[in-house]
Design an enzyme around this catalytic site. Structure first.
Site: not given
Length: 378
Positions: A68, A259
């Protein structure tokens, strides 16, 4: 379901705070190339690795959060294309599957596009369309992206440390961070965490405040793990305790990752980031975002255009498989929220710092790239 198995962690850097964690690596055992991932869902209790021999296994690892973090997802995506090419699978199908494994982090599709473009160019430029040569080109591109991200991480740490010195002369920083932004999300030492680590190494970090980051506790499980490895002074807190820290004057700066960053400077980051920005503004505390330019998506106009991943409700209603809410309870579980540019003091990239955050200033620091999270094929 892909071909994925677990092995115990065997790496010379294990337990050595001077070496980055082995979050991801390419290996070529006799039975064929594999992508090896440190399983972040098992930390901090166990340090074990997942060995992915095909793209479905890697997609499963990405969706399950074994791997991740925006920069590392880009690297994983590029290596995934190379894995499909080297093992003789359908590369276009693999690229499409990888690019859409998680919708918000723009780096994932970016890494896939880069490796896919290298593969296609080599295939078109070789006599008879040599697939072996094309596979080598995809792998070389993935390795290049990996190395670039490591360099970017070091540059962001330098720029971020300089910014802190300008904003907060005198050192002794008390920094609040959210989610996990260290070596576990990067080809280097991370994004926001790398800045705090640089301050620690210079003796300028008084305290790193670590949000638990509910519901999956990336702060408690991962950031605290990295801080402990690095010998940093850190304290863990529940997300909803942050306000009391601000009120007491114990937060000098908030530093988070991203992100996706839209063209207008709006930032998508782990849910809980936006409330911190509001608190920081009210208390006149700098709110700093640290991310490589690969996280900036000029093809996304503003924050409202960013697709926010919705995670399963059981992540909220259960804890380690045990119910914490009545059976049948509905849960609202967005993985990310959006912080508008107006609440951001600065965005730190490998190419420099944007402050104030404006579309033109952001675009000036970002190299020209093909826009669009979904534009992988074609």
């Amino acid at each position: 379901m892909g071909d994925q198995h677990v092995v115990t962690l065997a790496n010379d850097s294990k337990g050595n705070p001077d070496e980055p964690l082995p979050a991801l690596r390419w290996e070529e055992p006799p039975e064929g190339p594999v992508l090896v991932l440190l399983d972040q869902t098992r930390l901090p209790g166990e340090e074990v690795e997942l060995v992915c021999t095909d793209v479905p296994a890697l997609v499963e690892a990405i969706r399950g959060l074994a791997v991740r973090g925006a920069p590392l997802l880009g690297i994983a995506g590029a290596y995934g294309v190379a894995l499909a090419a080297v093992r003789g699978y359908d590369v276009d199908e693999a690229a499409e599957s990888l690019a859409h494994a998680r919708p918000t982090a723009v780096n994932l599709a970016y890494g896939v596009r880069r490796a896919l473009a290298a593969y296609r160019a080599a295939l078109a430029g070789s006599a008879g369309g040599d697939p072996e040569r094309a596979a080598s080109a995809a792998l070389a591109e993935a390795r290049s992206l990996h190395a670039e991200d490591k360099e970017a991480s070091a540059a962001m740490a330098r720029h971020g440390l300089q910014l802190l010195a300008e904003l907060l002369p005198g050192g002794g920083y008390q920094i609040l961070t959210h989610c996990n932004t260290g070596a576990l999300v990067s080809g280097g030492e991370g994004t926001a965490f790398a800045v705090a680590l640089a301050a620690h190494r210079q003796g300028q970090l008084r305290r790193l405040w670590v949000d638990e980051t509910r519901p999956l506790l990336q702060g408690a499980r991962l950031t605290a793990y990295e801080a402990a490895r690095s010998g940093m002074a850190y304290t863990l807190l529940t997300d909803n305790a942050a306000g009391s820290l601000f009120a007491a004057g114990n937060v000098h700066a908030v530093i988070i990752g991203a992100d996706r960053i839209a063209a207008d400077g709006s930032v998508a980051n782990k849910v809980g980031s936006y409330p911190l920005a509001v608190l920081a503004r009210y208390h006149n505390v700098p709110f700093i975002v640290v991310a490589p330019t690969t996280t900036v998506d000029q093809g996304t106009a503003d924050g409202s255009s960013i697709e926010i991943e919705q995670r399963p409700g059981h992540e909220v209603t259960e804890s380690t498989g045990n119910p914490v809410a009545p059976l049948g309870t509905q849960a609202y579980n967005p993985a990310f929220d959006i912080t508008p540019a107006a609440l951001i003091t600065a965005i730190v990239t490998e190419n420099g710092v944007v402050s104030p955050v404006t579309p033109d200033a952001l675009a000036a620091l970002c190299p020209s790239r093909a826009p669009g999270h979904d534009q992988v094929m074609g």
